[in-house]
Scaffold this motif. Sequence first.
Motif, short mmCIF file in Angstrom:
data_model
loop_
_atom_site.label_atom_id
_atom_site.label_comp_id
_atom_site.label_asym_id
_atom_site.label_seq_id
_atom_site.Cartn_x
_atom_site.Cartn_y
_atom_site.Cartn_z
N TRP A 204 0.85 -1.19 0.00
CA TRP A 204 0.00 0.00 0.00
C TRP A 204 0.88 1.24 0.00
N ALA B 129 0.93 5.65 -0.04
CA ALA B 129 0.24 6.94 0.11
C ALA B 129 0.75 7.90 -0.97
N VAL C 262 -4.56 6.45 -2.42
CA VAL C 262 -3.75 5.34 -1.92
C VAL C 262 -3.72 4.26 -3.00
N ILE D 134 -9.45 11.13 1.75
CA ILE D 134 -7.98 11.14 1.67
C ILE D 134 -7.52 12.45 1.02
N PRO E 266 -1.96 12.59 1.47
CA PRO E 266 -1.46 11.66 2.49
C PRO E 266 0.06 11.54 2.46
N LEU F 273 0.95 5.88 5.99
CA LEU F 273 -0.15 4.95 6.25
C LEU F 273 0.37 3.77 7.05
N VAL G 18 -6.54 0.07 6.44
CA VAL G 18 -5.41 0.94 6.16
C VAL G 18 -5.69 2.31 6.76
N TRP G 19 -4.86 2.74 7.70
CA TRP G 19 -5.02 4.04 8.34
C TRP G 19 -4.08 5.03 7.65
N VAL G 20 -4.66 6.16 7.21
CA VAL G 20 -3.93 7.12 6.38
C VAL G 20 -3.87 8.47 7.09
#
Length: 453
Positions: free
Chosen positions: A328, A330, A337, A358, A361, A364, A372-374
Amino acid sequence: MNISLNLGMKSSLKYLLPVGMIAAFLTGCGMTTSTSVTSPVTVGAATKVSGIVMGGQQPVGGVSIQMYTVGTSGYGSAATPLGASFSTTSAGNFTLPAFTCPTPGALTFLVGTGGQPIAATQTTAAVTNPNLALMVGLGACSTVGSSYINVNELTTVATIWSLSPFMTGLTSIGAPSTNATGIKNAFAAINKVVNTTNGLISGPALPSNATLPIAEINTLADILEQCVNSGGGSASDSTDGQTTGTPCGKLFYLTGAPTNTIAAALYIAKNPALNVAKLNMLRSTSPVFQPVLSVNTPPSDWTIAISYSGGGLSTPQGVATDLNGNVWVANSGNSSVSEFSSTGAAISGTTGFTAGGISVPYALALDQSGNVWVANSGNNTVTKLAATGATGTSYSGNGLSTPKGIAIDGLGNVFVSNSGASTFSGFTSAGAALPSSPFTGPSAAIGIAVSPH
């Protein structure tokens, strides 16, 4: 896998073939603690799995060949011989004897040592090279009989650079059972670099959105070729790795004094920044594998990187790998993403994932549920993006101020560094503010990590 980004410069992603002592979990991508057990599979000699050993463009006769399955007791653990050893004919050809796969998915490789790279003619005697060592990673044992096998310097480079974190010697390649997926992915990388059927690059598994540093790979193979197609030697033959010594002596002098070409290549893979210019000058003035690097223009190091494009990549900034080996990224350039499979195929389409607000970013992280935390520096929020990338939830407040770093602890709590406020914010897995958050942090903090203790 080990990933690097062209940060803020190019819309591309690089997969570095595993190098040196980089942590094995990076190479492994998706780790697993479970393995499947199936019945052994016997491959009889009647299948006539055949191949050839080549030194550059000439066959090597009398090479002693042994097939192995990788060790399972740890990194670099001893491999297990599979079937009987055998030798190539004077024309370099071979046919595998019968062998039994312990399981269909057991990972296998071939090692060839010794032999006569220069055959006898009417006027000269054959030349035997005791320091010759070539190899090829074959993958799952049950598929070995499905194609012709070519063993040469290119297959050796592709195999060693892909497997180096799992490898300590020519018969010491393995991984613990907890990283079975990791070594499987490393074997898959071999077929991105080289075609093990014809011994040429690129490999059949290289995605259409990927490119290889072909000249660098060819140069490495040509460096080995000079030693392979000789009568051998030792590091003591040379005084400087350049002006004195046999071809093998020069190579071994510059690579820690090994005694075979596999060990020399492994040294370069694990120490890619050492003796770069001198090694670059060891190839022939008429290199076998082309195109090659100029002898006067060495690379910055001998890292091999596969570059990927597509998937919505645009000024990529942060990267993370999930338990399935998917990567993944950013993208600050288009507020999205990107997701790539462990083989490099773009999963996120041409524009990337944009759900959940988003915005520019920079970092992540993935939680244990695959979310998935962005960290969105553009609108002072964090986004919890679903594992599919299709939906997302935005969280704001709690002191978020130009967030550029993010990390998740073992309880699923999310911590974000705020470069705009010299603080860091904490959230639960449900997006609620942690007590006493935001916390005082260092000035203009960008990165953040969570201690496992």
